[in-house]
Scaffold this motif. Structure first.
Motif, PDB file in Angstrom:
ATOM      1  N   LEU A   3      52.459  31.215  34.729  1.00 63.25           N
ATOM      2  CA  LEU A   3      51.242  31.979  34.435  1.00 63.25           C
ATOM      3  C   LEU A   3      51.045  33.113  35.435  1.00 63.25           C
ATOM      4  O   LEU A   3      50.729  32.872  36.611  1.00 63.25           O
ATOM      5  CB  LEU A   3      50.029  31.050  34.445  1.00 63.25           C
ATOM      6  CG  LEU A   3      50.041  29.936  33.407  1.00 63.25           C
ATOM      7  CD1 LEU A   3      48.806  29.063  33.575  1.00 63.25           C
ATOM      8  CD2 LEU A   3      50.108  30.502  32.000  1.00 63.25           C
ATOM      9  N   ALA A  11      52.384  40.662  38.027  1.00 64.40           N
ATOM     10  CA  ALA A  11      51.060  40.473  38.621  1.00 64.40           C
ATOM     11  C   ALA A  11      50.659  41.691  39.447  1.00 64.40           C
ATOM     12  O   ALA A  11      49.508  42.153  39.397  1.00 64.40           O
ATOM     13  CB  ALA A  11      51.060  39.224  39.494  1.00 64.40           C
ATOM     14  N   ARG A  22      49.481  44.581  37.324  1.00 67.42           N
ATOM     15  CA  ARG A  22      48.076  44.492  36.922  1.00 67.42           C
ATOM     16  C   ARG A  22      47.178  45.101  37.996  1.00 67.42           C
ATOM     17  O   ARG A  22      46.247  45.861  37.693  1.00 67.42           O
ATOM     18  CB  ARG A  22      47.675  43.034  36.708  1.00 67.42           C
ATOM     19  CG  ARG A  22      48.309  42.367  35.504  1.00 67.42           C
ATOM     20  CD  ARG A  22      47.774  40.955  35.385  1.00 67.42           C
ATOM     21  NE  ARG A  22      48.388  40.217  34.286  1.00 67.42           N
ATOM     22  CZ  ARG A  22      48.067  38.972  33.968  1.00 67.42           C
ATOM     23  NH1 ARG A  22      47.143  38.333  34.672  1.00 67.42           N
ATOM     24  NH2 ARG A  22      48.647  38.365  32.950  1.00 67.42           N
ATOM     25  N   GLU A  55      48.284  36.383  40.065  1.00 71.46           N
ATOM     26  CA  GLU A  55      47.309  37.426  40.392  1.00 71.46           C
ATOM     27  C   GLU A  55      46.144  36.831  41.185  1.00 71.46           C
ATOM     28  O   GLU A  55      45.686  37.415  42.170  1.00 71.46           O
ATOM     29  CB  GLU A  55      46.797  38.076  39.104  1.00 71.46           C
ATOM     30  CG  GLU A  55      45.800  39.198  39.351  1.00 71.46           C
ATOM     31  CD  GLU A  55      45.230  39.752  38.051  1.00 71.46           C
ATOM     32  OE1 GLU A  55      44.416  40.682  38.130  1.00 71.46           O
ATOM     33  OE2 GLU A  55      45.585  39.233  36.965  1.00 71.46           O
ATOM     34  N   LEU A  56      45.678  35.663  40.769  1.00 68.34           N
ATOM     35  CA  LEU A  56      44.588  34.989  41.470  1.00 68.34           C
ATOM     36  C   LEU A  56      44.968  34.668  42.905  1.00 68.34           C
ATOM     37  O   LEU A  56      44.188  34.886  43.842  1.00 68.34           O
ATOM     38  CB  LEU A  56      44.200  33.716  40.721  1.00 68.34           C
ATOM     39  CG  LEU A  56      43.090  32.873  41.347  1.00 68.34           C
ATOM     40  CD1 LEU A  56      41.788  33.660  41.418  1.00 68.34           C
ATOM     41  CD2 LEU A  56      42.901  31.592  40.556  1.00 68.34           C
ATOM     42  N   ASP A  71      48.658  35.223  35.471  1.00 63.60           N
ATOM     43  CA  ASP A  71      47.276  35.365  35.904  1.00 63.60           C
ATOM     44  C   ASP A  71      46.985  34.503  37.119  1.00 63.60           C
ATOM     45  O   ASP A  71      46.161  34.865  37.972  1.00 63.60           O
ATOM     46  CB  ASP A  71      46.307  35.046  34.767  1.00 63.60           C
ATOM     47  CG  ASP A  71      46.495  33.674  34.182  1.00 63.60           C
ATOM     48  OD1 ASP A  71      47.597  33.131  34.309  1.00 63.60           O
ATOM     49  OD2 ASP A  71      45.536  33.154  33.584  1.00 63.60           O
ATOM     50  N   LYS A  72      47.692  33.349  37.252  1.00 65.05           N
ATOM     51  CA  LYS A  72      47.504  32.502  38.434  1.00 65.05           C
ATOM     52  C   LYS A  72      48.134  33.151  39.666  1.00 65.05           C
ATOM     53  O   LYS A  72      47.618  33.024  40.776  1.00 65.05           O
ATOM     54  CB  LYS A  72      48.089  31.117  38.194  1.00 65.05           C
ATOM     55  CG  LYS A  72      47.241  30.284  37.241  1.00 65.05           C
ATOM     56  CD  LYS A  72      47.705  28.833  37.223  1.00 65.05           C
ATOM     57  CE  LYS A  72      46.782  27.993  36.349  1.00 65.05           C
ATOM     58  NZ  LYS A  72      47.162  26.557  36.341  1.00 65.05           N
TER      59      LYS A  72
END
Length: 241
Positions: free
Chosen positions: A16, A59, A62, A21-22, A18-19
């Protein structure tokens, strides 16, 4: 300033982006990174997180897209100050604002124009007042007493107020509000011409200008609220419905 990767946690789910990126955002905050600080290389992030460079690259892309990071020759990646208005501008450029978004921005416009009074009084100049006087005189000549102004005149007058605030973000935000002017003007009900103002009197552009000349910020706030009262009433009626 080169930072270490000691305060960054590996991911349990490596698929993932998005994880990832987090985790990167957490790393920036936990290490108290500032604008202009250098970032580790893609390979270093990949090794620290236990993911492939492809995942890291996506990531980072983004973050690069929203202006949080920037790649420079020789110095690598650095943190940058994102342009907070740019994404709004892009949405408008591509005509991606739906009805709900237009209503939201319309409400924001009302709040900003009532709320900018203190900035206007702190930063107004004689040159500003003279320019606004010319705008109002032209409106009066062409509108002949109408309380529902042409779109062109409405934009000209209120745009000048944003410019007078001497706040660059507000000025740029004014450009974002132009579709809202169109939205409001095209959908202005006929009943607005006979609107019953709570104070019993419509506050014109001339009235607002006179307060800017000789009044104070509190008077201007109240007058602007009255000037925009039909719009506030429209917003509140949508909420009640």
């Amino acid at each position: 300033m080169k930072t270490k990767l000691s305060k960054i946690k590996p991911l349990e789910n490596l698929s993932l982006v998005d994880k990832v990126e987090l985790r990167l955002k957490e790393y920036f905050k936990e290490n108290n990174l500032k604008i202009g600080d250098s970032l580790p290389k893609e390979l270093e992030f990949a090794e620290a997180l236990g993911v492939s460079r492809t995942v890291i690259r996506e990531a980072l892309l983004r973050l690069r897209t929203i202006g949080v990071i920037q790649s420079k020759k020789r110095s690598g990646m650095i943190l940058t100050q994102p342009d907070i208005i740019q994404n709004f501008e892009k949405a408008i450029e591509y005509n991606l604002l739906g009805e709900e978004a237009l209503v939201d921005i319309f409400e924001l416009r009302l709040i900003l124009e009532v709320g900018m009074a203190d900035l206007l009084f702190a930063r107004k100049t004689e040159e500003d007042i003279n320019a606004l006087d010319k705008i109002v005189s032209k409106i009066e000549k062409e509108e002949n007493g109408n309380v529902v102004f042409s779109l062109k005149h409405e934009i000209t007058f209120h745009s000048k107020l944003y410019q007078m605030s001497n706040n660059l973000t507000l000025q740029r935000f004014q450009d974002l509000l132009l579709p809202v002017f169109n939205y409001v003007h095209d959908d202005m009900p006929e009943s607005a011409k006979n609107f019953q103002y709570s104070k019993g009197k419509f506050v014109s552009h001339r009235d607002l200008l006179n307060i800017l000349k000789d009044g104070n910020a509190e008077d201007f706030r109240e007058a602007m609220r009255n000037h925009l009262e039909p719009h506030f009433e429209r917003v509140l009626s949508l909420i009640k419905a």
